[in-house]
Structure formats: structure tokens, C-alpha cells
Design an enzyme around this catalytic site. Structure first.
Site, PDB file in Angstrom:
ATOM      1  N   PRO A   2       0.792  -1.215   0.000  1.00 41.03           N
ATOM      2  CA  PRO A   2       0.000   0.000   0.000  1.00 41.03           C
ATOM      3  C   PRO A   2       0.827   1.268   0.000  1.00 41.03           C
ATOM      4  CG  PRO A   2       0.235  -0.878   2.205  1.00 41.03           C
ATOM      5  CD  PRO A   2       1.273  -1.504   1.340  1.00 41.03           C
ATOM      6  N   GLU A   3       0.160   2.360  -0.305  1.00 41.34           N
ATOM      7  CA  GLU A   3       0.722   3.688  -0.070  1.00 41.34           C
ATOM      8  C   GLU A   3      -0.091   4.321   1.066  1.00 41.34           C
ATOM      9  OE1 GLU A   3       1.481   5.735  -3.802  1.00 41.34           O
ATOM     10  OE2 GLU A   3       1.941   3.834  -4.777  1.00 41.34           O
ATOM     11  N   LYS A  53       3.819   5.116   5.654  1.00 40.17           N
ATOM     12  CA  LYS A  53       3.429   3.746   5.318  1.00 40.17           C
ATOM     13  C   LYS A  53       3.680   2.778   6.466  1.00 40.17           C
ATOM     14  CE  LYS A  53       4.623   5.094   0.726  1.00 40.17           C
ATOM     15  NZ  LYS A  53       5.748   5.101  -0.219  1.00 40.17           N
ATOM     16  N   GLN A  70       5.899  -3.043   3.750  1.00 45.01           N
ATOM     17  CA  GLN A  70       6.706  -3.100   2.530  1.00 45.01           C
ATOM     18  C   GLN A  70       5.770  -3.288   1.331  1.00 45.01           C
ATOM     19  OE1 GLN A  70       9.479  -1.740   3.576  1.00 45.01           O
ATOM     20  NE2 GLN A  70      10.933  -3.215   2.808  1.00 45.01           N
ATOM     21  N   ARG A 125      13.333   9.642  10.302  1.00 44.84           N
ATOM     22  CA  ARG A 125      13.729  10.090   8.968  1.00 44.84           C
ATOM     23  C   ARG A 125      12.582  10.705   8.173  1.00 44.84           C
ATOM     24  NH1 ARG A 125      17.061   6.109   8.319  1.00 44.84           N
ATOM     25  NH2 ARG A 125      15.418   4.666   7.698  1.00 44.84           N
ATOM     26  N   ARG A 252      12.155   3.258 -10.821  1.00 43.66           N
ATOM     27  CA  ARG A 252      10.795   2.721 -10.677  1.00 43.66           C
ATOM     28  C   ARG A 252      10.042   2.980 -11.964  1.00 43.66           C
ATOM     29  NH1 ARG A 252       9.112   2.437  -5.721  1.00 43.66           N
ATOM     30  NH2 ARG A 252       7.941   0.769  -6.677  1.00 43.66           N
TER      31      ARG A 252
END
Length: 262
Positions: A2-3, A53, A70, A125, A252
Site C-alpha cells: 500500500p501507499e 506507510k 513493505q 527520517r 521505478r
DNA sequence: ATAGGCCTGGAC
DNA sequence: GTCCAGGCCTAT
């Protein structure tokens, strides 16, 4: 897989199923997590919190389950005493008197003291969550113009979780299309009104996806959110009818309209 | 900035 | 089987 929008739906479903309830059963596939079981049994699930996420499942025992799906992790929910039906590998099972939630396949699973989980390297991060209610297009534009981001290419920047957390490969494609921008553009080079349009797209596209895609967080592609370019190679651009192309960008796949995305 | 690796599942 | 993937990390 997923996002941000899909993760938030999963969090919603988990909160409906578990939040405020005591754990009647806890199971982990990983030996390193077994020691937490006694502390969690009988504790309540306080809240499931999406962070980009990642998901933080907070327990009243002062512990927090960090999980990241992931590309392959998946939470499924079933009734109390039941098991979700899945052929995948179960990793975590949380049971209350109301429901059973099982996390399948994910490998990125940790338990932290709640008071320290903010120092998790991933949480340290990442930037602001793109789906946070308070995020306004103007503050996104401000962020785009910060020195750390202003000279970077949009194609890679939109995937960078330290810019905004929750964007991913389909969202970046749909955002770039909505803003009529190609992946090689850099924020610092864009005129004010183009930046403003980009800021709006960054805020609105994920929200539309969250509001209209899928039902329970257990599904992938559903009809309500229409991809304009993502996975539509060869189809006509909804704006100008030019065939959509698939290219590689930032390692990507990126789908775009070669005519109207400048 | 980019490539390669890692993990796992699905499409072919 | 092979390759690809909506992610992310590490090494160049």
C-alpha cells in the site's frame, strides 16, 4: 502493498476492530517477540496510528507495535474466535472479544516501549504525513522550496519519505499528471502558479484516493479512484488523448502523458 | 543520483 | 519456472 491512503484505511479498520478493547490472545511468529506476550495479554489496544506507510499499534501496557508492510504485508480482520482466511504466512495475531486481527507476510515488525518509539530510525527520517489533516497546499509549497528539496527532480522527490511520508509510486504518477509536470522538473525552476498547482495536487490526490478507494483496507484496486495514468500504458490520456507511456524514473516504473506533462 | 539487494506474493 | 512490484536500505 500500500501507499499512505491504503495504510490509513487499514488503520481505520484496525481501530474499528480493536481500539479500546483488551487483548484476549496474542501470538507472534518471531521468537524475539515472545517475551512481550505476557505484558500484552490483558492490556488494551489504545490506538492504531498510521505514520506514512508504517503503522504504530499502541497498547496500554506502554508498548507499541511497529509494523511496515513493505510490498507484501497485509492485515486481515475476522470475528472473535475466528481466523481470517489467507494462504499467506501469519506473523502477528491480536485477539479481543470483538475481533481477531492477523498481520500476514510482513517482515518488518518490532515492539518498542511507547515512550521511545519516536526514536525509531524510520520515524526519525520521515517528513510530515501527506494525509495529516493540518497539511495545507501552501505549506507543501513552502516545503518544496526548502533548500533540501528545491533543486531535486520531482520524480525522485515525490518518492522520498523524508520529503512527505505516505506518497508512493502510483501517487507520484497521478500527482505529476494532475499538475501537468514531468519527472525532471525541479521545484526551484517552477513559476509560482505551477508550484501552487503542484502543492494542491500533492494534498488533494492522496485525499481523493483515501476517500474513494476500496472498502475495508483489505482490497487493492477498486473502482472509485480512477487512475489517469498509472498502469495505463497505451491508453489515451484523459486530458489530451495522447497515448500514455511507461518509462523508468528513479529506478521505478513511471506512467505519464508525453504530451501534456512538460 | 543511481544501482543492487532484500523480502514476499502475484502475474505470466 | 521467470519477472515484476504500490517499498526501503545500503553501497557506490
Amino acid at each position: 502493498m500500500p501507499e499512505g491512503p491504503e495504510i490509513r484505511r487499514v488503520a481505520d479498520a484496525l481501530n474499528r476492530a480493536l481500539a479500546g478493547r483488551s487483548l484476549t490472545g496474542v501470538w507472534f511468529a518471531f521468537e524475539r517477540l515472545q517475551a512481550y506476550r505476557p505484558r500484552l495479554l490483558g492490556a488494551a489496544v489504545t490506538r492504531v496510528e498510521p505514520r506514512g506507510k508504517a503503522l504504530l499499534t499502541h497498547f496500554s501496557a506502554g508498548l507499541t507495535l511497529y509494523s511496515h508492510n513493505q510490498l507484501y504485508g497485509r492485515w486481515l480482520i475476522a470475528g472473535a474466535g475466528e481466523n481470517p482466511s489467507s494462504s499467506r504466512t501469519p506473523r502477528v495475531r491480536l485477539e479481543t472479544e470483538a475481533a481477531t486481527a492477523v498481520l500476514y507476510s510482513a517482515s518488518d515488525i518490532e515492539i518498542w516501549p511507547s515512550a521511545e518509539v519516536e526514536s525509531h530510525p524510520f520515524l526519525q527520517r520521515i517528513g510530515p504525513d501527506v494525509l495529516d489533516d493540518g497539511l495545507a497546499p501552501e505549506s507543501v509549497v513552502e516545503r518544496l522550496l526548502q533548500p533540501a528539496f528545491a533543486r531535486r527532480k520531482l520524480g525522485a522527490l515525490l518518492l522520498d519519505q523524508s520529503f512527505l511520508a505516505g506518497l508512493g509510486n502510483y501517487l507520484r504518477a497521478e500527482i505529476l499528471w494532475a499538475a501537468c509536470l514531468g519527472p525532471d522538473q525541479r521545484p526551484a525552476d517552477l513559476p509560482g502558479e505551477v508550484l501552487a498547482a503542484l502543492g494542491r495536487a500533492i494534498v488533494e490526490v492522496p485525499r481523493l484516493s483515501y476517500a474513494t478507494r476500496g472498502g475495508s483496507g483489505q482490497t487493492h484496486h477498486e473502482a472509485a479512484f480512477r487512475f489517469n495514468v498509472f498502469k495505463r500504458e497505451g491508453a489515451a490520456c484523459p486530458r489530451c488523448r495522447t497515448p500514455i507511456r511507461k518509462i523508468a524514473d528513479a529506478s521505478r516504473p513511471l506512467y505519464l502523458c508525453p504530451a501534456c506533462q512538460a
